[in-house]
Design a protein around this motif. Structure first.
Motif, PDB file in Angstrom:
ATOM      1  N   ARG A 182       0.820  -1.217   0.000  1.00 52.00           N
ATOM      2  CA  ARG A 182       0.000   0.000   0.000  1.00 52.00           C
ATOM      3  C   ARG A 182       0.851   1.263   0.000  1.00 52.00           C
ATOM      4  NH1 ARG A 182      -1.070  -2.553   4.140  1.00 52.00           N
ATOM      5  NH2 ARG A 182      -1.217  -0.822   5.601  1.00 52.00           N
ATOM      6  N   SER A 183       1.867   1.276   0.871  1.00 50.97           N
ATOM      7  CA  SER A 183       2.716   2.475   0.955  1.00 50.97           C
ATOM      8  C   SER A 183       3.492   2.679  -0.340  1.00 50.97           C
ATOM      9  CB  SER A 183       3.696   2.357   2.123  1.00 50.97           C
ATOM     10  OG  SER A 183       2.991   2.317   3.337  1.00 50.97           O
ATOM     11  N   LYS A 201       6.429   5.801   4.800  1.00 56.06           N
ATOM     12  CA  LYS A 201       7.493   4.832   5.058  1.00 56.06           C
ATOM     13  C   LYS A 201       7.150   3.461   4.455  1.00 56.06           C
ATOM     14  CE  LYS A 201      10.327   3.055   8.769  1.00 56.06           C
ATOM     15  NZ  LYS A 201      10.299   2.700  10.172  1.00 56.06           N
ATOM     16  N   THR A 214       2.488   0.886   8.492  1.00 56.65           N
ATOM     17  CA  THR A 214       1.527   1.986   8.486  1.00 56.65           C
ATOM     18  C   THR A 214       0.415   1.683   9.476  1.00 56.65           C
ATOM     19  OG1 THR A 214       1.969   2.232   6.137  1.00 56.65           O
ATOM     20  CG2 THR A 214       0.066   3.419   7.012  1.00 56.65           C
ATOM     21  N   GLU A 272      -3.826   5.819   2.292  1.00 53.02           N
ATOM     22  CA  GLU A 272      -3.407   4.478   2.700  1.00 53.02           C
ATOM     23  C   GLU A 272      -4.059   4.188   4.031  1.00 53.02           C
ATOM     24  OE1 GLU A 272       0.787   3.725   3.325  1.00 53.02           O
ATOM     25  OE2 GLU A 272       0.362   1.689   4.015  1.00 53.02           O
TER      26      GLU A 272
HETATM   27 MG   LIG Z   1       2.322   0.885   4.650  1.00 50.84          MG
END
Ligand SMILES: [Mg+2]
Ligand SMILES: Nc1nc2c(ncn2[C@@H]2O[C@H](COP(=O)(O)OP(=O)(O)OP(=O)(O)O)[C@@H](O)[C@H]2O)c(=O)[nH]1
Length: 387
Positions: A94-95, A107, A115, A134
């Motif tokens: 996702r990040s 990050k 996250t 996110e």
């Molecule tokens: Mg993440």
């Protein structure tokens, strides 16, 4: 209440008045609605029921989001043309997706649960931007976990959902798992840009269906029958994109609850990931599935316009008379909007003073084309209003 209600309807109304929760009240009201005779004398009653159901639905929705908001931290205010939430399991990427699409300084790490708070970024596209969020990860072993709850609350609040699944980690099962989790939590997802609009009109003598898309699980006759079961005999029904009979029924109550969805299959730079992507695409032919990897991310412009299409949103570029170039910032409108809708958005006074408009677009036989107020706009049109 009209005096000529059939006995079954009276019983149902009684049950409605006894119902305790808004969900139960909605159910009873719907049943009651189906039982009442539809004629001039019951018009008010019908209107009341529809309004009440809409109110109850808002109440249910509010309760859900408030619970989420109070306990689960901040909501992210909508910005841009659309808010899209990135949902997925931990380490799904996702990040990485957020960073590549939006340049958000988030990050990325090989360790799980990096996250834990929602993180936002903006993806610039021509004329506007799309806000990506996110969410904390969905936890497959424990769907009642806090991150999952935050994720669901964010999903309810978003305009669209982007599932992020790791192509190397049973992606088909991930998609199925997440979709059933969403549905179990009252978030119905839609595969495509479906939209049903029902306009009741006394000016016509029957139900007119304007089919610009398709109904997955029904025919035009089914739509007619459904409307008639609600006592609707004179209406124009517009079907755009892919919809279900449930969407049609939803539209009868004037509400749309479906969340559009798209799927990003990550790690397609790895052989296994690419295989996973192909399996997902094959298993869900109705859905928009994109391969993703940092070395080959989706084209932002394309992804952006797909998202707008999914949401039934168009961008129109206004050009003040006498100026050569249109504004860089697009006017964001609903699909099906006309020249006068756009004019009214630019300035209210145009609603009265409007004379004609000029449209520039590759789709027209020539540009500019002089059009009247009912001309239907499309994504990318340039418009100059003459008043
Ligand atoms: Mg993440
Ligand atoms: N090879 C490859 N690795 C990727 C890709 N996307 C993400 N990764 C790696 O997968 C790991 C997890 O990526 P993140 O983007 O942090 O995943 P996340 O879903 O945000 O994870 P959490 O926030 O920790 O739940 C990192 O080591 C990334 O470098 C990809 O497309 N290809």
């Amino acid at each position: 209440m009209p005096t000529n209600l059939p006995p079954q309807a009276r019983v149902k109304f009684e049950e409605y008045t006894q119902a305790k929760t808004p969900e139960e009240k909605i159910k009873k009201l719907k049943e009651f609605y189906a039982l009442i005779p539809k004629h001039k004398g019951t018009e008010k009653l019908e209107k009341f029921i529809r309004r009440r159901i809409a109110e109850l639905r808002r109440e249910v929705e509010r309760k859900r989001t408030e619970k989420g908001a109070r306990r689960l931290g901040p909501f992210i205010k909508k910005k841009g043309a659309a808010q899209v939430v990135l949902l997925g399991y931990t380490n799904s990427g996702r990040s990485t997706v957020l960073k590549l699409l939006t340049n958000a300084r988030v990050k990325i790490s090989p360790y799980p649960f990096t996250t834990s708070n929602p993180f936002e970024g903006a993806m610039r596209i021509r004329g506007t931007f799309i806000q990506f969020i996110e969410s904390p990860p969905l936890i497959p072993q424990d769907y009642s976990a806090k991150p999952t709850k935050i994720a669901l609350a964010l999903a309810r609040n978003a305009d669209a959902i982007a599932l992020v699944v790791d192509g190397t980690e049973s992606p088909v099962e991930s998609v199925t798992g997440i979709i059933s989790l969403l549905e179990a939590n009252g978030i119905t997802i839609g595969g495509d840009s479906g939209k049903v609009t029902i306009r009741k009109s006394r000016g016509i003598s029957s139900i007119i269906i304007s089919m610009k898309g398709r109904v997955l699980d029904g025919t035009e006759a089914d739509i007619r029958a459904l409307l008639e079961s609600y006592g609707i005999k004179q209406a124009i029904v517009d079907i755009e994109g892919t919809v279900t009979m449930e969407d049609v029924e939803e539209a009868i109550f004037g509400e749309k609850m479906r969340k559009p969805i798209l799927i990003l299959v990550t790690k397609t730079d790895l052989k296994e990931g690419m295989e996973g992507f192909l399996r997902v695409k094959e298993t869900f032919p109705e859905m928009r599935v994109y391969p993703f990897s940092p070395s080959n991310p989706p084209d932002k412009e394309e992804l952006g316009s797909d998202i707008l299409q999914l949401l039934g949103i168009i961008r129109v570029f206004t050009k003040p008379a006498g100026r050569k170039e249109p504004d860089e910032k697009a006017l964001i409108l609903e699909r099906g909007s006309t020249v006068i809708d756009a004019a009214g958005k630019i300035h209210k006074s145009f609603l009265k003073s409007f004379k004609y408009a000029k449209i520039w677009s590759d789709r027209l036989p020539y540009s500019p084309m002089r059009v009247g107020k009912d001309f239907v706009l499309e994504d990318g049109d340039v418009i100059e209003i003459r008043a």
